[in-house]
Design a protein around this motif. Structure first.
Motif, PDB file in Angstrom:
ATOM      1  N   SER A 161       3.497   5.643  -5.690  1.00 44.54           N
ATOM      2  CA  SER A 161       3.440   5.737  -7.150  1.00 44.54           C
ATOM      3  C   SER A 161       2.203   6.532  -7.569  1.00 44.54           C
ATOM      4  N   GLY A 162       1.113   6.429  -6.755  1.00 41.63           N
ATOM      5  CA  GLY A 162      -0.079   7.221  -7.039  1.00 41.63           C
ATOM      6  C   GLY A 162       0.215   8.707  -6.959  1.00 41.63           C
ATOM      7  N   ASP A 179       2.117   1.667  -3.450  1.00 44.02           N
ATOM      8  CA  ASP A 179       1.053   2.138  -4.333  1.00 44.02           C
ATOM      9  C   ASP A 179       0.770   3.616  -4.100  1.00 44.02           C
ATOM     10  N   ARG A 180       0.769   4.003  -2.820  1.00 37.29           N
ATOM     11  CA  ARG A 180       0.480   5.396  -2.490  1.00 37.29           C
ATOM     12  C   ARG A 180       1.556   6.301  -3.094  1.00 37.29           C
ATOM     13  N   GLU A 202       0.826  -1.207   0.000  1.00 37.32           N
ATOM     14  CA  GLU A 202       0.000   0.000   0.000  1.00 37.32           C
ATOM     15  C   GLU A 202       0.856   1.252   0.000  1.00 37.32           C
ATOM     16  N   SER A 228       2.211   9.775  -9.936  1.00 43.16           N
ATOM     17  CA  SER A 228       1.508   9.946 -11.211  1.00 43.16           C
ATOM     18  C   SER A 228       0.640  11.197 -11.201  1.00 43.16           C
ATOM     19  N   GLU A 229       0.076  11.548 -10.021  1.00 38.35           N
ATOM     20  CA  GLU A 229      -0.699  12.787  -9.953  1.00 38.35           C
ATOM     21  C   GLU A 229       0.163  13.997 -10.300  1.00 38.35           C
TER      22      GLU A 229
END
Lengths: 165, 421
Positions: free
Chosen positions: A145-146, A142-143, A139, A149-150
């Motif tokens: 990489s999230g 993922d956070r 998680e 990407s933003e």
């Protein structure tokens, strides 16, 4: 399985995690008796707490000649069985982050390592700066990489504005 | 892996059991046959001195696997059998009483045997060694009787056994041919600290001499004419890889089975691991045998993965030891004194009996360490020594990468702990 995850940069090097760890496990406020260690390098301004990563497969589990360290299914922690441990220190030798230590308790040498406080790690609770958290490593990834990407989207929009494409 | 193959492992010791674990972890569903001379579940030889001393009270507490483990599907145990030869053409293992065990893939992890020096007046049976449980049982009985022993050889096995046998009433005698103890494990300065501790605990240490003979009444006579009263002689003179049964098989051995980086012998599909092999050294790549528990486990795992169809290479045999001698912890890793060592950092605290030495090569890469009485960071140091070599392959595994990066991004931590404390 949740693990102790370090948010490097947030750690202030206060050693609260060490104090709390030794208090709950050894009933004594003594950083030397902790199962977590803070690496401090004041010259370079580096503070980082180094918790056991509960590897799987883990070098400490595999090397133990008494099979005294084994993963607890409920928490994923590799826990030492003090009744089986003979103190040979093989686990200390193979842990590349030095998460296994030897302490003296009632004139006896005892090998200790993080047991994730049965799934409720106290170091996390008491870390004032939020540097140690109990999270799913995936998680966290993922956070990150999230978030990345933003920011890339923002950057691309800006670039479109510049190039007019 | 295409189809089921017949996998056979000779040796239910460290390398054998590590290979079995690796084969099962990889998810290979072939049946594995384990052959061993002894009829007990796997145990670690590291623990036998603790058993002699009584720190581990029962023999079954030594077992690393339950008896039921060997009944599990996918495992076949052929215990209490001696391997007499290997027919590499027919691909069968020849056992005692004419039995044969066919294989497609074979792992030879038959271990080593203690060297037994010839001493006039002592027949081979009376010379005690420590290798298997039978030896341990014998020594334990001697200890309970309060027997006094002369220990020849000052390696870790000898010292660990001495420590287990030594009591205030039966003080042991250590006879060392060279001028210091633990010459294979420590440097001279470190060895001196350990020697002093032995003397403090009442061990009689005789250096630079050897046993000449034993007289009929049991008196041990040294080559210096000195006469010692003792009940038994223990030989801790190192081990010799078991390769006798390979004669005529075509498998190459030269004081140890020769293997490549995949731990395969010169014959395809026949692997070897553990104390029986001469595997590439971590630094030089030369074929070496160190006879260490961690090496055997690592080699067993690599061989097992290769047998299960993976392609894995061995990083090399890195010497590492850890022990406690009469309350003094000692550890050593890597290269301690070859010509590769160009720089050493030493910290000494004679009062606290702390001695720490880090060895660096010409590029400043950490290649070895000796730590006495303060060794909490031995794991980190070991990790750094290893990582210098295999940083690239580690990057593939994120958990390991972050582990190592702690050490590498902040070598100051380790070095400051090592040098300043």
């Amino acid at each position: 399985m949740k693990k102790l995850v370090m948010h490097i940069g947030k750690c202030t090097g206060c050693r609260t995690c060490q104090s709390v760890c030794s208090l709950v496990h050894e009933l004594e406020m003594n950083c030397e008796l902790a199962r977590i260690h803070v690496a401090k390098d004041d010259k370079n301004g580096v503070n980082v707490s180094v918790p056991c990563l509960q590897c799987s497969p883990a070098p400490c589990v595999d090397i133990c000649p008494m099979k005294a360290i084994s993963p607890v299914p409920a928490t994923g922690a590799n826990v030492i069985d003090p009744d089986k441990c003979i103190g040979c220190q093989m686990c200390m030798m193979v842990c590349p982050i030095g998460a296994v230590s030897k302490i003296e308790k009632h004139d006896q040498k005892v090998i200790i390592k993080c047991d994730l406080c049965n799934g409720d790690p106290q170091c996390v609770k008491y870390c004032e700066s939020g540097a140690i958290r109990f999270e799913e490593p995936q998680e966290v990834a993922d956070r990150h990489s999230g978030a990345f990407s933003e920011r890339i989207v923002v950057l691309l929009k800006e670039m479109r504005g510049i190039t007019g494409a | 892996m295409a189809g089921k193959k017949r996998l056979v492992i000779i040796g239910n010791g460290a390398a054998g059991i590590a290979a079995l674990d690796a084969i099962r972890r990889v998810g290979c569903n072939s049946t594995v046959t384990m052959i061993d001379r002894e009829s007990v579940p796997a145990y670690s030889r590291i623990t036998t001195p603790y058993f002699i001393k009584g720190a581990i009270p029962k023999e079954k507490d030594l077992y690393l696997r339950s008896k039921a483990f060997y009944q599990e599907p996918g495992i076949r145990a052929v215990f209490g059998s001696t391997v007499e030869g290997i027919d590499t053409r027919e691909r069968t293992v020849i056992l005692d009483r004419g039995r044969k065990e066919p294989f497609d893939l074979l792992l030879i992890a038959g271990g080593a045997s203690p060297k037994r020096p010839v001493i006039p007046g002592v027949n081979a049976r009376d010379l005690l060694v420590l290798r298997d449980l039978a030896d341990a049982r014998k020594l334990k009985k001697m200890r309970d009787q309060g027997a006094i022993g002369v220990f020849i050889g000052a390696g870790l096995v000898s010292l660990q056994t001495l420590q287990a046998m030594h009591t205030d009433k039966s003080r042991s005698i250590l006879v060392v041919k060279s001028d210091r103890v633990l010459s294979q494990t420590l440097d001279a300065a470190g060895a001196q600290i350990i020697e002093k501790r032995l003397l403090d605990r009442g061990v009689r240490v005789m250096k630079g001499c050897d046993i000449h003979h034993r007289e009929k009444d049991g008196t041990v006579v040294l080559d210096t004419q000195e006469r010692l009263r003792a009940d038994f002689i223990f030989a801790g003179k190192g081990v010799r890889p078991n390769t006798d049964f390979l004669e005529g098989s075509g498998i190459l051995a030269d004081s140890g089975i020769l293997v490549n980086r995949r731990l395969e012998t010169n014959i395809e599909g026949i692997y070897a691991a553990g104390d029986a092999v001469r595997a590439p050294d971590f630094f030089s790549g030369k074929q070496v045998t160190y006879g260490l528990w961690p090496s055997a486990l690592e080699q067993g795992e690599i061989a097992g993965k290769n047998m299960a169809g993976r392609k894995v290479e061995y990083e090399g045999n890195l010497r590492m030891n850890v022990s406690t001698i009469f309350g003094l912890s000692l550890a050593s890793v890597g290269d301690l004194g070859s010509e590769r060592v160009k720089d050493v950092w030493v910290t000494e605290d004679t009062r606290g009996r702390v001695y720490r030495k880090l060895c660096l090569d010409e590029e400043g890469v950490l290649i070895g360490a000796v730590l006495i009485n303060r060794m909490d960071d031995i794991g980190v140091i070991q990790g750094i020594i290893r990582a210098r070599r295999k940083a690239e392959s580690l990057a593939a595994n994120s958990a390991w990468k972050s582990l190592v990066s702690y050490g590498l991004s902040s070598p100051a931590r380790v070095c400051s702990r090592a040098v300043c404390c």
